[in-house]
Design an enzyme around this catalytic site. Structure first.
Site, PDB file in Angstrom:
ATOM      1  N   LYS A  55      68.029-137.429  60.006  1.00 12.85           N
ATOM      2  CA  LYS A  55      68.849-137.580  61.214  1.00 12.85           C
ATOM      3  C   LYS A  55      70.329-137.505  60.870  1.00 12.85           C
ATOM      4  CE  LYS A  55      67.297-140.369  64.353  1.00 12.85           C
ATOM      5  NZ  LYS A  55      66.749-141.660  64.676  1.00 12.85           N
ATOM      6  N   ARG A  74      70.544-146.737  63.941  1.00 12.24           N
ATOM      7  CA  ARG A  74      69.241-146.066  63.878  1.00 12.24           C
ATOM      8  C   ARG A  74      68.859-145.770  62.444  1.00 12.24           C
ATOM      9  NH1 ARG A  74      68.431-142.851  68.970  1.00 12.24           N
ATOM     10  NH2 ARG A  74      70.366-143.075  70.099  1.00 12.24           N
ATOM     11  N   GLY A  76      59.111-143.044  65.405  1.00 12.29           N
ATOM     12  CA  GLY A  76      58.781-144.378  65.903  1.00 12.29           C
ATOM     13  C   GLY A  76      58.378-145.377  64.841  1.00 12.29           C
ATOM     14  N   MET A 132      60.238-146.665  62.303  1.00 12.25           N
ATOM     15  CA  MET A 132      61.228-147.650  61.881  1.00 12.25           C
ATOM     16  C   MET A 132      62.095-148.060  63.066  1.00 12.25           C
ATOM     17  SD  MET A 132      62.088-146.267  58.154  1.00 12.25           S
ATOM     18  CE  MET A 132      62.310-144.662  58.788  1.00 12.25           C
ATOM     19  N   ARG A 147      66.324-131.815  65.011  1.00 15.62           N
ATOM     20  CA  ARG A 147      65.486-131.760  63.801  1.00 15.62           C
ATOM     21  C   ARG A 147      64.458-130.672  64.021  1.00 15.62           C
ATOM     22  NH1 ARG A 147      62.473-137.482  65.026  1.00 15.62           N
ATOM     23  NH2 ARG A 147      61.584-136.843  66.987  1.00 15.62           N
ATOM     24  N   HIS A 202      54.863-141.039  72.426  1.00 10.54           N
ATOM     25  CA  HIS A 202      54.445-141.316  71.050  1.00 10.54           C
ATOM     26  C   HIS A 202      53.103-140.658  70.736  1.00 10.54           C
ATOM     27  CE1 HIS A 202      52.453-143.827  67.959  1.00 10.54           C
ATOM     28  NE2 HIS A 202      53.646-143.745  67.389  1.00 10.54           N
ATOM     29  N   ARG A 259      24.709-123.004  45.897  1.00 10.86           N
ATOM     30  CA  ARG A 259      23.936-124.125  45.334  1.00 10.86           C
ATOM     31  C   ARG A 259      22.471-123.899  45.700  1.00 10.86           C
ATOM     32  NH1 ARG A 259      28.807-127.195  47.315  1.00 10.86           N
ATOM     33  NH2 ARG A 259      29.537-128.524  45.623  1.00 10.86           N
ATOM     34  N   ARG A 282      24.219-120.494  41.320  1.00  8.53           N
ATOM     35  CA  ARG A 282      24.040-121.576  40.347  1.00  8.53           C
ATOM     36  C   ARG A 282      22.568-121.957  40.274  1.00  8.53           C
ATOM     37  NH1 ARG A 282      26.719-127.266  41.244  1.00  8.53           N
ATOM     38  NH2 ARG A 282      25.035-127.486  42.750  1.00  8.53           N
ATOM     39  N   GLU A 342      32.208-128.793  33.889  1.00  8.64           N
ATOM     40  CA  GLU A 342      32.284-130.006  34.712  1.00  8.64           C
ATOM     41  C   GLU A 342      32.095-131.271  33.890  1.00  8.64           C
ATOM     42  OE1 GLU A 342      29.388-129.644  37.904  1.00  8.64           O
ATOM     43  OE2 GLU A 342      27.953-128.675  36.599  1.00  8.64           O
ATOM     44  N   SER A 386      33.364-121.609  35.709  1.00  9.04           N
ATOM     45  CA  SER A 386      33.777-122.089  37.022  1.00  9.04           C
ATOM     46  C   SER A 386      33.941-123.605  36.914  1.00  9.04           C
ATOM     47  CB  SER A 386      32.717-121.730  38.062  1.00  9.04           C
ATOM     48  OG  SER A 386      33.100-122.268  39.298  1.00  9.04           O
ATOM     49  N   GLY A 444      33.782-127.093  37.885  1.00 11.52           N
ATOM     50  CA  GLY A 444      33.138-127.945  38.895  1.00 11.52           C
ATOM     51  C   GLY A 444      33.940-129.238  38.940  1.00 11.52           C
ATOM     52  N   THR A 445      35.012-129.203  39.709  1.00  9.68           N
ATOM     53  CA  THR A 445      35.955-130.324  39.633  1.00  9.68           C
ATOM     54  C   THR A 445      35.445-131.596  40.297  1.00  9.68           C
ATOM     55  OG1 THR A 445      37.061-129.203  41.451  1.00  9.68           O
ATOM     56  CG2 THR A 445      38.088-129.041  39.281  1.00  9.68           C
ATOM     57  N   ASN A 446      34.361-131.486  41.065  1.00 11.39           N
ATOM     58  CA  ASN A 446      33.786-132.730  41.599  1.00 11.39           C
ATOM     59  C   ASN A 446      33.236-133.552  40.444  1.00 11.39           C
ATOM     60  OD1 ASN A 446      34.258-131.589  44.111  1.00 11.39           O
ATOM     61  ND2 ASN A 446      32.178-130.789  44.289  1.00 11.39           N
ATOM     62  N   ASP A 447      32.380-132.914  39.656  1.00 12.98           N
ATOM     63  CA  ASP A 447      31.806-133.624  38.515  1.00 12.98           C
ATOM     64  C   ASP A 447      32.846-133.841  37.426  1.00 12.98           C
ATOM     65  OD1 ASP A 447      29.108-134.441  38.882  1.00 12.98           O
ATOM     66  OD2 ASP A 447      28.564-132.328  39.080  1.00 12.98           O
ATOM     67  N   CYS A 455      35.213-124.298  41.756  1.00 18.12           N
ATOM     68  CA  CYS A 455      34.317-124.345  42.910  1.00 18.12           C
ATOM     69  C   CYS A 455      34.069-125.758  43.415  1.00 18.12           C
ATOM     70  CB  CYS A 455      32.997-123.649  42.595  1.00 18.12           C
ATOM     71  SG  CYS A 455      32.083-124.467  41.291  1.00 18.12           S
ATOM     72  N   TYR A 511      40.278-117.225  40.574  1.00 16.98           N
ATOM     73  CA  TYR A 511      39.917-117.444  41.976  1.00 16.98           C
ATOM     74  C   TYR A 511      39.686-118.915  42.284  1.00 16.98           C
ATOM     75  CZ  TYR A 511      35.046-118.029  40.502  1.00 16.98           C
ATOM     76  OH  TYR A 511      33.904-118.498  39.915  1.00 16.98           O
TER      77      TYR A 511
HETATM   78  C1  PEP Z   1      31.237-129.752  41.079  1.00 14.21           C
HETATM   79  O1  PEP Z   1      30.737-130.611  40.379  1.00 14.21           O
HETATM   80  O2  PEP Z   1      32.453-129.647  41.241  1.00 14.21           O
HETATM   81  C2  PEP Z   1      30.396-128.779  41.787  1.00 14.21           C
HETATM   82  C3  PEP Z   1      30.931-127.774  42.441  1.00 14.21           C
HETATM   83  O3  PEP Z   1      29.073-128.994  41.792  1.00 14.21           O
HETATM   84  P1  PEP Z   1      28.339-130.052  42.723  1.00 14.21           P
HETATM   85  O4  PEP Z   1      29.317-130.565  43.710  1.00 14.21           O
HETATM   86  O5  PEP Z   1      27.207-129.343  43.340  1.00 14.21           O
HETATM   87  O6  PEP Z   1      27.918-131.095  41.723  1.00 14.21           O
HETATM   88 MG    MG Z   2      28.648-130.404  39.774  1.00 16.36          MG
END
Ligand code: PEP
Ligand code: MG
Length: 876
Positions: A26, A96, A105, A107, A340, A456, A562, A618, A746, A765, A767-770, A832, A852
């Site tokens: 502001k 203000r 809104g 603060m 703004r 708001h 999967r 997979r 993973e 690839s 597997g960022t979840n695991d 993935c 990718y």
């Molecule tokens: C992972 O582990 O990131 C993954 C893509 O495999 P899943 O989620 O099926 O374990």
């Molecule tokens: Mg996995």
């Protein structure tokens, strides 16, 4: 000496130090408008650095700031020819907040500061308007008492309501000077009762009380929640703007309003806004009086309207962006109070970006960087099916587009509680306030009985990309009985309704929806994004429907199919269970042969849709017990169907039980123990390809992916298995098949040993979840219980399962990339895990030089845009 106070004036240029970091949004914009010689009431900004000092030093304000502020007040006095606390011509100021990014809104603000029992008389005499003076004073007492003295607002509101009731009037405007005089006395009594002190009469005490309160409000619960939701760092702090008051409520030649330079809902290039004659700013936002469309100003205040239009144009050219503006007209003179960049829906964001490129205000690259990739989500989700039957029960303003269905809930906390139970809700409120922010975030949509397009609820919902219908006057809410009435309908808490924020309609029950339209401006942005991105975007998909959706959204391949999801189908699960319950390899093979045709036709369908694009398949990943029946009834059914005894099945279930299934007999470990499973899956892939060839369908090159590898030996053994199966099919079908074999990375060990593993892999690839689960040692299924505590205690900035943990998991990805490519230059690398559709993580993937990202179908356009943004940011 460090500069901590900055004056808005029109003779200096804005230096680097006068940035939003220091002045807040502001303050910086007020300074900028003053520089453009626009009519800005005089004032000054106290730097965000002072907020930091204040918070770290026991709520103290540096002496230097107090001294300098005094000087600045004198300058305002000189310009306005008024004096702070003066008994004949008093200067009033507003105080203000203003952080680096707008937190609508969240603060505190105090207006009309400088009024006391004496200056109010002076104001009355000066303006010859006793009603105005007393009304201003009572507003100041209300605001100051609430913000600075911490007295709840309802004490004052109740007094006004009761008074109106006895007087037999409805509107505040029907109260005259004497009425306000009496109420002011009552207000002061409340202050005395609650604080044991008189309402402060000293104007300097008022000023520093208000400034301190603004700094304190940075750490209020609602501001903290807002920061958490929007990832705003705590250390930024807020600036404070002290500015001469101007009044829009001094008579019929006064007004106050808010406007957008383009329509924030649709993006159309048209003036959009509301104003009220003879009113103060809070009247427009609070929804207590219904504001008029800004376009009617041309009729009532033509000169001002034309001046405004000119200023809007100037501001758009200066900022190269749609502006959200606040203004006041005091006795026929226009004052600009704020500008703004305006919050907008994703639909509007896209239209405005594309239009501004056409207007040559911005470039294609700037247009790409303008759009919040995450916000696209709202456009990609279905809207109401036009042909569906709808029982409309109410209507209101189309405040934020999109359709949502859910159970009616009347409290923010309840909406939050139900979200934890994965229930969809519509938050229904008379009007929302910043306290409702958690519930607005948790709900699928918001419905309010009061408030305009700039209320708001409307502003916040648009910012969140949530459907909102506001100002639906026909609904009568009874919080106590937990219901609302609209015409003949009585809707109770828990009943399902649907709201359409695009049309403003409220409907009974759940109304079916249709797929979004992604042509026009949307597709233009996507074409530009594709032009400027390097990362490829694939999808995670295993059904023909999802695969088609993903292709429509521009997926350039499948990054994760999967296969286990295919096993859960009703027709197949029996054979899957038969396979798991088999005691010998022979029996297992028999059961697998029943699954083979199903898998083959699954792959055939997917290959057909992908028409030559890469498909990563997979092989089976989850522990086998996941496929077994859970209830006694299911066990009995399967016992009958497979002619096995109930107890045999039970003992096999016990046998398969694991203490830590996610670290147990799963992934490639299954392939090592039961190679016939993976053999069947590979056979299905290759035979599906042979079928494609027969039917002259463009051949995909499958990428066969082995999950949960941690050693080179595992992939070596399983690669052999794939190759042997391929050889067999090639021979038996007399065809040549091209395919790749790779692995998921993973597990931390796999990342560390990437060089050995890459010897046997054509691709990795992530597997960022695991990988996130195993790097932190945090169960991805159970983390919900404590993740919030971690975010609250600032151990995590963001949920690492949503946005990649760059320092830990990211480091492993970098190590694996480097070591893998050291072994094999041509190694293809992708991601993935769920992170593949998260814009921040996509930016990381670009920096980490992956080839990718792969994400769920509806996130494909988000990833395409995020990939282009990541590339452009990297090049900057
Ligand atoms: C992972 O582990 O990131 C993954 C893509 O495999 P899943 O989620 O099926 O374990
Ligand atoms: Mg996995």
């Amino acid at each position: 000496m460090e500069k901590l106070i900055f004056r808005f004036n029109n003779n200096g240029s804005l230096g680097k130090t006068e940035s939003k970091d220091i002045l807040g949004g502001k303050g910086a914009n007020l300074a900028q408008m003053a520089k453009l010689k626009l009519p800005v009431p005089p004032g000054f900004t106290i730097s965000t650095k002072v907020c930091d000092y204040f918070n770290k030093n026991n709520n103290k304000i540096p002496k230097k700031v107090i001294q300098q502020s005094k000087k600045e007040i004198q300058i305002i006095e000189k310009i306005t020819k008024k004096k702070f606390g003066d008994l004949s011509n008093p200067l009033l100021v507003s105080v203000r907040s203003g952080a680096k990014v707008s937190m609508p809104g969240m603060m505190d603000t105090v207006l009309n500061l400088g009024l006391n029992d004496k200056t109010v008389i002076a104001l009355k005499n000066k303006t010859s308007n006793g009603r105005f003076a007393k009304d201003s004073y009572r507003r100041f007492i209300q605001m100051y008492s609430n913000v600075v003295l911490g007295i709840e607002a309802h004490f004052f509101e109740e007094l006004i309501d009761n008074y109106k009731l006895t007087k037999g009037v409805i509107q505040d405007t029907e109260l005259d000077e004497n009425d306000w005089d009496g109420l002011i006395k009552n207000f002061k009594d409340i202050v005395k009762e609650k604080t044991k002190k008189n309402f402060p009469q000293n104007v300097d005490e008022q000023l520093w009380g208000a400034i301190s309160a603004v700094f304190l409000s940075w750490n209020s619960k609602r501001a903290k929640t807002y920061r958490k939701i929007n990832y705003i760092p705590d250390h930024w702090g807020t600036a404070v703007n002290v500015q001469a008051m101007v009044f829009g409520n001094m008579g019929q030649d006064c007004a106050t309003g808010v406007a957008f330079t383009r329509n924030p809902s649709t993006g159309k290039k048209e003036l959009f806004g509301e104003y009220l004659i003879n009113a103060q700013g809070e009247d427009v936002v609070a929804g207590t009086r219904t504001p008029q469309n800004i376009l009617t100003m041309g009729k009532f205040m033509p000169k001002i309207f034309n001046q405004l239009k000119k200023i809007f144009k100037q501001l758009e050219i200066k900022y190269k962006n749609m502006q959200d503006i606040e203004f006041t007209v005091e006795n026929n003179k226009l004052w600009m109070l704020q500008t703004r960049s305006g919050k907008r829906t994703s639909k509007a964001a896209i239209k405005i970006a594309v239009d501004m490129v056409k207007e040559k205000l911005i470039t294609e690259k700037e247009a790409i960087l303008r759009i919040d990739a995450n916000m696209l989500d709202t456009l990609l989700h279905p809207t109401l099916d036009e042909n569906a039957e709808k029982k409309i029960i109410a209507s209101g303003l189309p405040a934020s587009p999109g359709a949502a269905s859910g159970k009616v809930t009347f409290s923010a906390d309840e909406a939050e509680r139900l979200k934890e139970q994965l229930q969809d809700t519509i938050l229904v409120r008379v009007e929302t306030s910043p306290e409702d922010i958690n519930g607005m975030h948790a709900a699928k949509g918001i419905l309010t009985a009061r408030g305009g397009m700039t209320s708001h609820a409307a502003v916040v919902a648009r910012g969140m990309g949530k459907p909102c219908v506001s100002g639906s006057g026909e609904i009568k809410i009874n919080y106590e009985k937990k219901l609302f009435i609209s015409g003949n309908f009585e809707i109770k808490e828990g009943d399902t309704i649907t709201i359409d924020g695009g049309s403003g309609k409220v409907m009974l029950g759940e109304v079916p929806t249709v797929k979004p339209d992604i042509s026009g401006d949307f597709s233009k942005i996507m074409i530009w994004a594709d032009k400027y991105r390097k990362l490829k975007v694939r999808t995670n998909s295993e059904t023909p429907t999802d695969t088609k959706t993903a292709r429509d959204f521009g997926a350039e391949g499948i990054g994760l199919c999967r296969t286990e999801h295919m096993f859960f189908d009703e027709k197949r699960i029996v054979s899957v269970r038969e396979m798991i319950l088999s005691k010998t390899s022979e029996d297992r093979k028999k059961a697998l042969s029943k699954l083979l045709p199903y898998q083959k036709s699954d792959f055939f369908e997917i290959f057909k849709i992908m028409n030559g694009l890469p498909v990563t398949v997979r092989l089976l990943d989850p522990p086998l017990h996941e496929f077994l029946p859970k209830t006694d009834k299911d066990i009995n059914d399967i016992a009958d169907e497979l002619d096995i005894s109930h107890s045999d099945i039970k003992s096999r279930i016990i046998e398969l039980h694991e203490q830590n299934p996610m670290l147990g007999h799963r992934g490639c470990r299954l392939g090592i123990s039961f190679p016939e499973i993976y053999q069947m899956q590979c056979q299905a892939i290759f035979e599906a390809l042979a079928d494609c060839k027969k039917k002259k369908i463009k051949l995909v090159i499958p990428e066969i992916m082995i999950p949960l590898v941690s050693t080179a030996a595992e992939i070596q053994i399983l690669r052999n298995l794939v190759d042997e199966t391929a050889n067999k099919i090639q021979k038996s079908h007399s065809i040549k098949i091209k395919y790749y074999v790779g692995t998921m990375i993973e597990l931390p060990r796999a990342a560390l040993r990437a060089k050995d593993i890459a010897k046997y892999a054509d691709f990795f690839s992530f597997g960022t979840n695991d990988l996130t689960q195993t790097t932190f040692g945090i169960s991805r299924d159970d983390s919900g219980k404590f993740l919030n505590d971690y975010v609250e205690n600032k151990i995590f900035n963001k949920d690492p399962f949503v946005s990649i943990d760059e320092r830990g998991v990211g480091e492993l990805i970098k190590i694996a990339t480097e070591r893998g490519r050291m072994q094999k230059k041509s190694l293809k690398l992708g991601i993935c895990g769920e992170h593949g559709g998260d814009p921040t993580s996509v930016e990381f993937c670009e920096k980490a030089k992956l080839n990718y990202v792969s994400c769920s179908p509806y996130r494909v356009p988000i990833a395409r845009l995020a990939a282009a943004q990541a590339y452009l940011k990297k090049k900057k």
